[in-house]
Every structure is written in structure tokens, then in C-alpha cells.
Write a protein that holds these residues in place. Sequence first.
Motif, PDB file in Angstrom:
ATOM      1  N   GLU A  86       0.806  -1.217   0.000  1.00 47.78           N
ATOM      2  CA  GLU A  86       0.000   0.000   0.000  1.00 47.78           C
ATOM      3  C   GLU A  86       0.839   1.265   0.000  1.00 47.78           C
ATOM      4  OE1 GLU A  86      -3.348   0.200  -0.282  1.00 47.78           O
ATOM      5  OE2 GLU A  86      -3.123  -1.939  -0.706  1.00 47.78           O
ATOM      6  N   TYR A  87       2.146   1.130   0.241  1.00 55.98           N
ATOM      7  CA  TYR A  87       2.997   2.313   0.333  1.00 55.98           C
ATOM      8  C   TYR A  87       3.431   2.776  -1.053  1.00 55.98           C
ATOM      9  CZ  TYR A  87       3.343   1.831   5.381  1.00 55.98           C
ATOM     10  OH  TYR A  87       3.045   1.775   6.716  1.00 55.98           O
ATOM     11  N   ASP A  88       3.471   4.070  -1.197  1.00 54.06           N
ATOM     12  CA  ASP A  88       3.920   4.694  -2.446  1.00 54.06           C
ATOM     13  C   ASP A  88       4.919   5.790  -2.050  1.00 54.06           C
ATOM     14  OD1 ASP A  88       4.231   5.556  -5.003  1.00 54.06           O
ATOM     15  OD2 ASP A  88       2.312   6.588  -5.132  1.00 54.06           O
ATOM     16  N   PHE A  89       6.187   5.417  -1.938  1.00 53.94           N
ATOM     17  CA  PHE A  89       7.198   6.339  -1.435  1.00 53.94           C
ATOM     18  C   PHE A  89       7.531   7.407  -2.469  1.00 53.94           C
ATOM     19  CE2 PHE A  89       7.769   2.818   1.428  1.00 53.94           C
ATOM     20  CZ  PHE A  89       8.243   3.385   2.601  1.00 53.94           C
ATOM     21  N   PRO A  90       7.806   8.628  -2.041  1.00 48.46           N
ATOM     22  CA  PRO A  90       8.280   9.653  -2.966  1.00 48.46           C
ATOM     23  C   PRO A  90       9.687   9.339  -3.435  1.00 48.46           C
ATOM     24  CG  PRO A  90       8.381  10.459  -0.710  1.00 48.46           C
ATOM     25  CD  PRO A  90       7.718   9.113  -0.641  1.00 48.46           C
ATOM     26  N   PHE A 140      12.915   9.889   9.439  1.00 52.36           N
ATOM     27  CA  PHE A 140      11.918  10.157  10.466  1.00 52.36           C
ATOM     28  C   PHE A 140      10.625  10.742   9.905  1.00 52.36           C
ATOM     29  CE2 PHE A 140      15.917  10.987  13.152  1.00 52.36           C
ATOM     30  CZ  PHE A 140      16.055   9.635  13.409  1.00 52.36           C
ATOM     31  N   ASP A 141      10.441  10.653   8.582  1.00 51.86           N
ATOM     32  CA  ASP A 141       9.186  11.109   7.987  1.00 51.86           C
ATOM     33  C   ASP A 141       8.012  10.251   8.492  1.00 51.86           C
ATOM     34  OD1 ASP A 141      10.405  13.089   6.588  1.00 51.86           O
ATOM     35  OD2 ASP A 141      10.348  12.091   4.642  1.00 51.86           O
ATOM     36  N   ASP A 142       6.834  10.813   8.413  1.00 52.26           N
ATOM     37  CA  ASP A 142       5.619  10.075   8.763  1.00 52.26           C
ATOM     38  C   ASP A 142       5.250   9.174   7.588  1.00 52.26           C
ATOM     39  OD1 ASP A 142       3.185   9.112   9.544  1.00 52.26           O
ATOM     40  OD2 ASP A 142       2.149  11.043   9.456  1.00 52.26           O
ATOM     41  N   PHE A 143       5.541   7.878   7.708  1.00 56.79           N
ATOM     42  CA  PHE A 143       5.333   6.964   6.594  1.00 56.79           C
ATOM     43  C   PHE A 143       3.860   6.762   6.267  1.00 56.79           C
ATOM     44  CE2 PHE A 143       9.569   4.419   6.449  1.00 56.79           C
ATOM     45  CZ  PHE A 143      10.251   5.617   6.372  1.00 56.79           C
ATOM     46  N   THR A 144       2.976   7.086   7.184  1.00 49.52           N
ATOM     47  CA  THR A 144       1.554   6.936   6.864  1.00 49.52           C
ATOM     48  C   THR A 144       1.152   7.889   5.738  1.00 49.52           C
ATOM     49  OG1 THR A 144       0.908   8.552   8.569  1.00 49.52           O
ATOM     50  CG2 THR A 144       1.009   6.221   9.217  1.00 49.52           C
ATOM     51  N   ALA A 145       1.940   8.942   5.546  1.00 50.42           N
ATOM     52  CA  ALA A 145       1.657   9.870   4.450  1.00 50.42           C
ATOM     53  C   ALA A 145       1.973   9.254   3.093  1.00 50.42           C
ATOM     54  CB  ALA A 145       2.465  11.157   4.631  1.00 50.42           C
ATOM     55  N   PHE A 146       2.668   8.109   3.087  1.00 59.28           N
ATOM     56  CA  PHE A 146       3.060   7.477   1.834  1.00 59.28           C
ATOM     57  C   PHE A 146       2.077   6.387   1.400  1.00 59.28           C
ATOM     58  CE2 PHE A 146       7.644   8.317   3.409  1.00 59.28           C
ATOM     59  CZ  PHE A 146       7.499   9.676   3.122  1.00 59.28           C
TER      60      PHE A 146
END
Length: 756
Positions: free
Chosen positions: A607-611, A617-623
Motif C-alpha cells: 500500500e505504500y507509495d514512497f516519494p 523520520f518522515d511520517d510513513f503513513t503519508a506514503f
Amino acid sequence: MLKSERFFVRLGAALGSRLGVGPKAASLDRAAAAGLPVPDGLIVLDELFGESLRQGWLQAAEGRFVLHDVATFERALNLPVVSPRLAVRSAFAVEDGATKSLAGYFDSVLNVAPQDVATALCEVWCSSLRHAAPHRRDVIVMAMVDARWAGVAATETDHEDDLINVTEGLADDLVGGRVPGETRNLPKINAFEGPTESGFAGRLQVLLRDVRRVFGRGNWDVEFADDGRRCWLLQVRPLTQPVTRNEWFTYANHREILPPLPSRLMTSLIASCAQDLFDYYRDFDARLPANRPFIEVFAGRPFINLSLLADMMRLWGLPTRLVTDAIGGRDVFGQGLRWGRLWRSWRALVRLGWAQLQSVGSAQNRIAWLAQVGQASDSDNFTTCLTDLQTVYTALVREMFSLTQAISGPMAALRRLGLLSEWAARHETITTRLMTDLDPLRDYVQAHPSVVDVLRRGGLPHDETFRQLWQDYLARYGFRGIFESDIAQPRYHEQPEVLLASLWLPRGALTPPPLPWFAWLVYPVWWQARRALDARERLRHAAMQTFDRLRQRLKRLAEQACATGALPAAEDVWLLEVDELKRLDGGWRVTPDFLATRREEQARFAEYDFPDVFQRFDDFTAFIRARAGGDLVGQRLPGIGLTRGTAEGRAWVCDTPTLPPGDTDEPYILVARAVDAGWIPVFAAVAGVVVEIGGDLSHGSIVLRELGLPSVTNVRGVTRVIQTGDRIRVQASEGAVEVLKSGVGAVSLASTPAHE
């Protein structure tokens, strides 16, 4: 009468080590003696503590020390006044060791008036009772700094930035953990380099540079205070544990050669080879970090440590954009040439350059070696097979490093001259021949409607001539495949459906752009780039043949494990990590519950779509996958043009190579996160290509350039804003994509899921 000189020495007298004081006091004494800005102060020696106990001035009572004869104690000590406000700090022998610092474990007393020093000393000595073992109880008494900024800094050999944590005013709340302060990276400066920052940050840069000059190239924890005019050194001690930093990461060319979510086996394999991969660069320069991870795994994907590669460029004095130009992403560091560092790194750079000059010959030797490895032995097991796979993968990537560097300079020069696409369109590597060698099959299919009918239905024609042409093609290229760098992905000889389906789609003839007469003046530059390009693609071709041998070995071993009950199903082998597979040789049995949990985890990771770049330490839920809303009609999305020309059509957005439907005469434009050789069947079916991330030197970029398809890469976020069916225009010459109309004739996207 007791002589007070027995009980203290001035900081900077260079007597601390000779008198046996602990590391904390000895370090400040050394720093002051070397001219570093240490506040005026004294080391009150442990001898005073011992004499005070013997004379009865200081007595132990109820788990603490109490001063009983303060007047006699003060006369015996007779400290000179160094400041109207003092800091009384513990400097016990058990503090600031090489392996244990005990930072903050003992007390310090700040803003002490000279007449109150005796009481403050007693308070600091009381805190020594927290450590039961005998130790020296030296104490530092120094002038208070009227701090406008204060904090701590970590300077580490493995990083080109010093990490600072700073707060306004005094740092006692910061070091005590009562306020968070501001954390930031401060670029290191070396000898003969001036500060790059202004204000207190620039003064701190100078202080940290001088700390390294005095104490040597090591890992140091530095406490500082800045009064607006000068940055003062309050403490320097060994950094006993590395600091976990908020580094930048990129999927980079992994995005081009691996599925959106790689198999668990391939991700773990890449991570297991990471240290050997970065050692390629350390072989040229021993100053490079030895213990900093080159690849780390987030949400089931192997990400390259972009900060580490950028620090390598910074150490050598080279522009950091050289990294992102080669592997994709964006330059978040922005350092240009640093001539002093370039000069100091000349030996390493000469060795690196020599390796690039020899890279074509070295690749040829590696290709011959690849033909001999990967064969199974009578005692074959998972451990031996995976060891072979690790060896092959490491050798391949290290060789690719050298070839890519050999290509990058000439390619950059040709791009700057505007001649790169012109020359590339006249060249064909073995990777491009994956598509062009399909032309005999494609011509035959177009001339025989009955064969087209079978292919349209997803079958393999029984036509004898077709079968012979098909077998000839598989003999040359059958070991290649979609996302072929993932050992879990099937090869064309195992899963040829997409390749077969592309045969009945007509491929338009592409005419190379005209070659201006002055292009021949730089032909030697193109010749050098072409040699390295050919070698790199031939190396990859040979490596994929070896990968196929290793893949078949793993499949056979998985079937054997399935037969003995160690593995529920043979295809489950791709869900296991390297260490887990090796455990199968020792009798471990994989349970269905274990695999169910692993599949659930892989489903979450999918489900993750990384930039293109992100920080630790980024909020990975934003990905988590989500498409951006809003009307983009009329907007231009910038990128890097790979070719010349313009193409217009309906967007075909996919994560994995999937052919667009042949239900319209209107051309399609492929829009993908990344592409590589596995996308060649799709290239044959589209009029242009838009890629979200990719560098000039990626395999996909090379193929697109040689094919001459209007193509733009590095269009950040394009797969999140353009949807299948949108009408778009690819302006390759300008390096831009224009959205003309939204949702022209809705098209369902049936993307093939990544193999587990």
C-alpha cells in the motif's frame, strides 16, 4: 599551613593528565592549552576531597556529604576568583570514558557566586555516591557564559555534517531532557576552510573544526555556549554510540529494475550485500565511512542511503547532483565544486578514474566469469545457492558502478551540447535488441491473420514457422524478463504472455533525428560513451542468464523442501528472507501461520507509495497510496527530456508492464513510476513515455533514447496526478508533459500484480 596549589590547577596549564585527573577535566585542560575557547576556570583536584575527609571538614552522613568546617575548608582551598558567576561541574574519573560516558549522571551547579563555591563543591561530591566503585572526584570550576545559544553537537567521522541540538539561553534544560531544542545539520568545514553559515552557526562550525584539529579525526560529543560574539567550548568527550540521523533515502534505480514491491527474498538479499557494495568506493578512499549502512529496508523495499552517497561527493569536493543525475531523484544537498577538497582527494579520484578507463575490459572479464558460475553441484542446498546469488549480485553491481561512472561524464557533455539523443538514436545495445529482434516475428504475424487471431486469444500459435522464430528468440533472450533483477520474477521462457501479446500490435517506424555536421567533432566523446554503454548492457545480459540458472536452482530446492514438508508450497520460497532460507538446510520447517503473517505484512507494504526521496523520520503513513485531486488541465509538469520530438495521446498509467487495449486508433502514452528492459513490449505499443523517476544512465533511459520514442523522465509525482484516460502531450525536446484533457474515455487499468 596547607598549600592551596595542592588542590587545584588552572585549565590550560597542561598539567591535568600528569596529575591523573579524569578524562573530562583532562580534555578541557588540553583544549584550553591548545588555544580553543574554553572559559577561564580551574580543576579542583581529588586531593582536596581526600584531605577534607581526613581533616574532618567534610563528613559522610545519611548517604551524603556535609561540610562541617566551611571556613577552614575555604582557607585551605583559597580559590582565585575567575568570574563573578561560576559553573561548578563534576569531572569524576568515571565520566567521559571511551565506552561509557555517564553523561548527566552526576551533578553540576550553575550560576554560583564565588562565596558559595564550597557549598556547590559539596553538592557535586554528593552526586558521586551514585557510583559505588572508587574513583577520583575532580571538579571543574569555570566562568559562566552569558549564553544566547547553547547546546550539544555530535561530530562523527562517518558524516560530512555535524549534528547539533541547540536552544536559546543555557543548555541545562536541553541536556537534561526537559526541552527538545532545535536539531539541525551543520556542514563540516576542514582546515583552511571558512564557515559556510552566518551567526552562531558559523562560529560553531569553526569551533568544531578546531576540536577535530586538536583531538583528531574521531567521534566527539561537544557541549557549547555562544554569547553572541564567541562560541565557547564547555565539554568534549568521546561519542560512545553513533547517532541515528534523519538521513535521506531514495529507491533510485531500484525503482526501475525491481517490482513496486520486491519479493521478500530479493529485498533481504540486496540488504545482505550492502556493505560489500559500498566497499567498492572504500577501496578507492579509506576515509569513506566503514560502518554506515549503504542500503536500508523500509516497508519491504531496499532504499539507497542518498545522504551517504552525497557525503562521498562532499568529501571529494564534487557536486552532489552527480549522484542524483546518475541514479535519479532530486538533489536535496546542493553542494557544488569545492576545489580544496578536490585537491586533497586527487589520489582517490585518479584511482577511480583509472578504474573507469579499464571498466570495459573489466566488464568483459566479468562476463566470461558469469558464464562459469551459478551451476548446481551434487551437494547443492539453499546455503550454497544463496551464497552464489550474493556473489553474483555483488559482482554485478560493483562492475555497474564503474561502468556507470565511465558513461556519466561523456553523456553529460553530449547532453550539454544537445547531441545525446541524436547519437543514441543511431546506436543499438543488446538490451534494445530485445525489441528490435522481435521484428521478424512481428512481420510474420502481421502477414498471417490466423496467427493474429490465436495471439489475440492469448494462445501460442501452432504455425511451424512462427514456432521456429519464437524458439530462436527464446534461445537468445528467454532468460530475460519483466523486473528481471528480482530473482522471484518469472523469465520470458516461463511467462511469455506480455511478449506474445505485443506481436500483433503494429510498431511504428521511428526515424532518428538529423545529425548536425558538427556532431562529428565530438565523435570521440560519443565513442567512449558507446563503448561503456555496450559493455554495461552486455554485462547485465550475461548476469540475467546467470540469474536464471540460480532461479531454476532455487525452484528445484523449493520443490524438494516441499516434498519433505519443510515448505508448504514451492512458490513460498520467494516469501522467505535469505537467513530464513538457509535455516531450511538445518531442519527448520515453515508453518502455514508463519506464511499467512508474512503475506499480510507484504500486503500492507504494497500500500505504500514512497516519494523519490524521503527522510528516515518522515511520517510513513503519508506514503499510503492516494491520488491527488484537482484539475491539472493546462498544467505543464517538468522533467528531463531523453529524446527529441512530441507525442500526444491517452495516458496509460501502470505500475508493472501491461499492454494498453487495442480498442482505438488513438495512440497511448505510457506513464510509469520507473521502467527498464522488461517494459520493452509496452514501448512497442505506445507513442511516448513519461517516467516519474530515473536518471540519464538508467537502463530504461538508454533503451528509450536508442529507440527514439518521445520520452521524459524525472517527472516527480506524475503517477499520482495523471490518470489512465487523460489526454496528455509529451514534449521531449523541452523536458515537459502537458495535461490537455481529463478522463478522455474512461479506461480500466488492469495492472499485473507484482510477484510475491
